[in-house]
Structure formats: C-alpha cells, structure tokens
Motif scaffolding. Structure first.
Motif, PDB file in Angstrom:
ATOM      1  N   ALA A 119       0.828  -1.196   0.000  1.00 14.10           N
ATOM      2  CA  ALA A 119       0.000   0.000   0.000  1.00 14.10           C
ATOM      3  C   ALA A 119       0.870   1.257   0.000  1.00 14.10           C
ATOM      4  N   ALA A 120       1.966   1.241   0.777  1.00 11.76           N
ATOM      5  CA  ALA A 120       2.865   2.389   0.836  1.00 11.76           C
ATOM      6  C   ALA A 120       3.547   2.620  -0.510  1.00 11.76           C
ATOM      7  N   ILE A 121       3.999   1.543  -1.136  1.00 12.14           N
ATOM      8  CA  ILE A 121       4.665   1.656  -2.438  1.00 12.14           C
ATOM      9  C   ILE A 121       3.684   2.174  -3.486  1.00 12.14           C
ATOM     10  N   ALA A 122       2.465   1.666  -3.459  1.00 13.14           N
ATOM     11  CA  ALA A 122       1.458   2.106  -4.427  1.00 13.14           C
ATOM     12  C   ALA A 122       1.133   3.589  -4.246  1.00 13.14           C
ATOM     13  N   SER A 123       1.005   4.048  -2.992  1.00 14.39           N
ATOM     14  CA  SER A 123       0.714   5.455  -2.736  1.00 14.39           C
ATOM     15  C   SER A 123       1.870   6.338  -3.178  1.00 14.39           C
ATOM     16  N   PHE A 124       3.092   5.894  -2.894  1.00 17.16           N
ATOM     17  CA  PHE A 124       4.267   6.667  -3.308  1.00 17.16           C
ATOM     18  C   PHE A 124       4.293   6.807  -4.825  1.00 17.16           C
ATOM     19  N   ALA A 125       4.109   5.682  -5.520  1.00 14.14           N
ATOM     20  CA  ALA A 125       4.175   5.703  -6.977  1.00 14.14           C
ATOM     21  C   ALA A 125       3.060   6.536  -7.575  1.00 14.14           C
ATOM     22  N   ALA A 126       1.842   6.396  -7.046  1.00 12.21           N
ATOM     23  CA  ALA A 126       0.706   7.141  -7.590  1.00 12.21           C
ATOM     24  C   ALA A 126       0.903   8.645  -7.420  1.00 12.21           C
ATOM     25  N   PHE A 127       1.364   9.065  -6.239  1.00 14.50           N
ATOM     26  CA  PHE A 127       1.575  10.488  -6.008  1.00 14.50           C
ATOM     27  C   PHE A 127       2.710  11.012  -6.882  1.00 14.50           C
ATOM     28  N   ALA A 128       3.794  10.230  -6.974  1.00 20.41           N
ATOM     29  CA  ALA A 128       4.951  10.671  -7.759  1.00 20.41           C
ATOM     30  C   ALA A 128       4.590  10.836  -9.228  1.00 20.41           C
ATOM     31  N   VAL A 129       3.832   9.883  -9.774  1.00 23.58           N
ATOM     32  CA  VAL A 129       3.441   9.976 -11.185  1.00 23.58           C
ATOM     33  C   VAL A 129       2.565  11.205 -11.410  1.00 23.58           C
ATOM     34  N   GLY A 130       1.591  11.402 -10.510  1.00 25.48           N
ATOM     35  CA  GLY A 130       0.720  12.559 -10.652  1.00 25.48           C
ATOM     36  C   GLY A 130       1.463  13.878 -10.505  1.00 25.48           C
ATOM     37  N   ALA A 131       2.498  13.897  -9.654  1.00 29.43           N
ATOM     38  CA  ALA A 131       3.237  15.134  -9.419  1.00 29.43           C
ATOM     39  C   ALA A 131       4.218  15.449 -10.540  1.00 29.43           C
ATOM     40  N   VAL A 132       4.746  14.418 -11.185  1.00 27.24           N
ATOM     41  CA  VAL A 132       5.785  14.664 -12.194  1.00 27.24           C
ATOM     42  C   VAL A 132       5.193  15.157 -13.512  1.00 27.24           C
ATOM     43  N   ILE A 133       3.929  14.836 -13.778  1.00 22.60           N
ATOM     44  CA  ILE A 133       3.322  15.193 -15.073  1.00 22.60           C
ATOM     45  C   ILE A 133       3.360  16.706 -15.326  1.00 22.60           C
ATOM     46  N   PRO A 134       2.867  17.545 -14.402  1.00 20.10           N
ATOM     47  CA  PRO A 134       2.922  18.990 -14.681  1.00 20.10           C
ATOM     48  C   PRO A 134       4.301  19.598 -14.462  1.00 20.10           C
TER      49      PRO A 134
END
Length: 203
Positions: A119-134
């Motif tokens: 769950a921690a890895i998934a949250s980290f990855a999801a936030f990182a992907v969303g943050a890197v796009i813009p």
C-alpha cells in the motif's frame, strides 16, 4: 499541478519552480507512503488481533459460536431451523467456521489481508506519477510556455484519471472526467492566484 502553478504564479526563476516541484513531489510521495504504511499496519494489527480472538472463542466455546453464527443467518432472513442447520454444518469444520465468522462477524476475508508495504509503495508511486506530469514542462521550457504546458498536461491527466475511475465504477466517462478536470482547475486556479498575489506583494 497546484503547487507548481502556485509557485509559478509568483513569477520566480524557472529553477525555483523546478526545485519546488521536486521538493513537493518527494515530500508528498513520502508523506503519502508513510501515512499509508502507518494506517494499513494499524489496521492489520487490529484485524490480526480480532482474528486471534475469534480463533480462541471457536476453540473454547464452539457451541456459543455456533449459536452466534445461527443468529447471524437468522438476521439475514433464514428461518430458525435452516439457520441452525447451516450453522451446525459450517461449524463442523473448524477452518470453515473460522472463515465464516471472519467474513460475517468481522467483515474480513482472512485469506486476503492487506499489505502495508504494498500500500505504501502504491501510494508513493501514484503520487509521484501525478506530481511529475505537470513538472516535466519546466525541464523543457520556461515562463508562460511552461505554465501553459503544465496546465495542458495537468488537464489531460485529470481527464484521463476521471475516465479511468468512470470505467471502473461504471459511470458516464465524460461526466466523471469533466468533474475531475473541474476540481483540478479550481485547485490550480486558486493556488496560482494566491501565488500571483503573494509574489507581487513580497516582491
């Protein structure tokens, strides 16, 4: 996108936007992962404790647990005799009885307990992907062009996320996608305006 546009609104150097974006990405991703790790681990500990108690009760008071199971089936609409028969048959096998109690009484599937690490890895990855796009446009250009590119990238990501959610929830795709876009636009617009105002006053 809100963070990046909020910083960009104060018209700093492109490097400041990049640093703020990277810092926000890392801070947000790590905080989301840490929060998920702590919350899921706490939930796992609670579930493990409740399951252990259930095993003890099944071992020390099988008759009482059978009556409890029959009561739960009666509450679901079975006739008293049918509920008692089902409870007796299920209670004849300790593992089946344990699984049934876990599902009906605790609302837990004992064979599919969550993983705090996953769950921690998934949250980290999801936030990182969303943050890197813009953030990507700020490594390719600067100024108004980067702001516009960030808005476009964030808008497309919001639409894509909304459409994906709609696909899984069987909701109208365009309505969900536009709702997601609207929420993102409001958040980004407010932070950009605040950044613009504070940047002007501080300068």
């Amino acid at each position: 996108m809100s963070l990046i546009l909020g910083v960009a609104g104060s018209t700093p150097a492109p490097g400041a936007v990049r640093i703020a974006g990277i810092a926000g990405l890392l801070a947000g991703a790590f905080s989301m992962a840490a929060g998920e790790l702590v919350s899921v681990r706490a939930h796992e500990d609670l579930v493990d404790h409740e399951l252990a108690v259930e095993r003890i009760e099944l071992r020390t008071d099988p008759a009482g647990e059978q009556d409890e199971l029959a009561h739960m089936y009666r509450a679901q609409g079975l006739e008293a005799d049918a509920a008692a028969t089902v409870a007796r048959l299920l209670s004849a096998n300790p593992e089946i009885a344990f699984d049934t109690h876990a599902r009906l009484e605790l609302g837990v599937d004992p064979s599919r307990c969550g993983s705090a690490r996953q769950a921690a890895i998934a949250s980290f990855a999801a936030f990182a992907v969303g943050a890197v796009i813009p953030l990507v446009p700020w490594f390719l250009t600067s100024g108004s062009a980067a702001v516009v590119a960030s808005i476009i990238a964030g808008a497309l990501a919001a639409l894509g996320l909304g459409a994906t959610v709609a696909a899984f929830s069987n909701q109208p795709r365009w309505r969900t996608a536009l709702r997601q876009l609207g929420v993102a636009a409001i958040a980004a617009g407010v932070t950009y305006a605040v950044g613009r105002t504070l940047g002007t006053k501080i300068a």
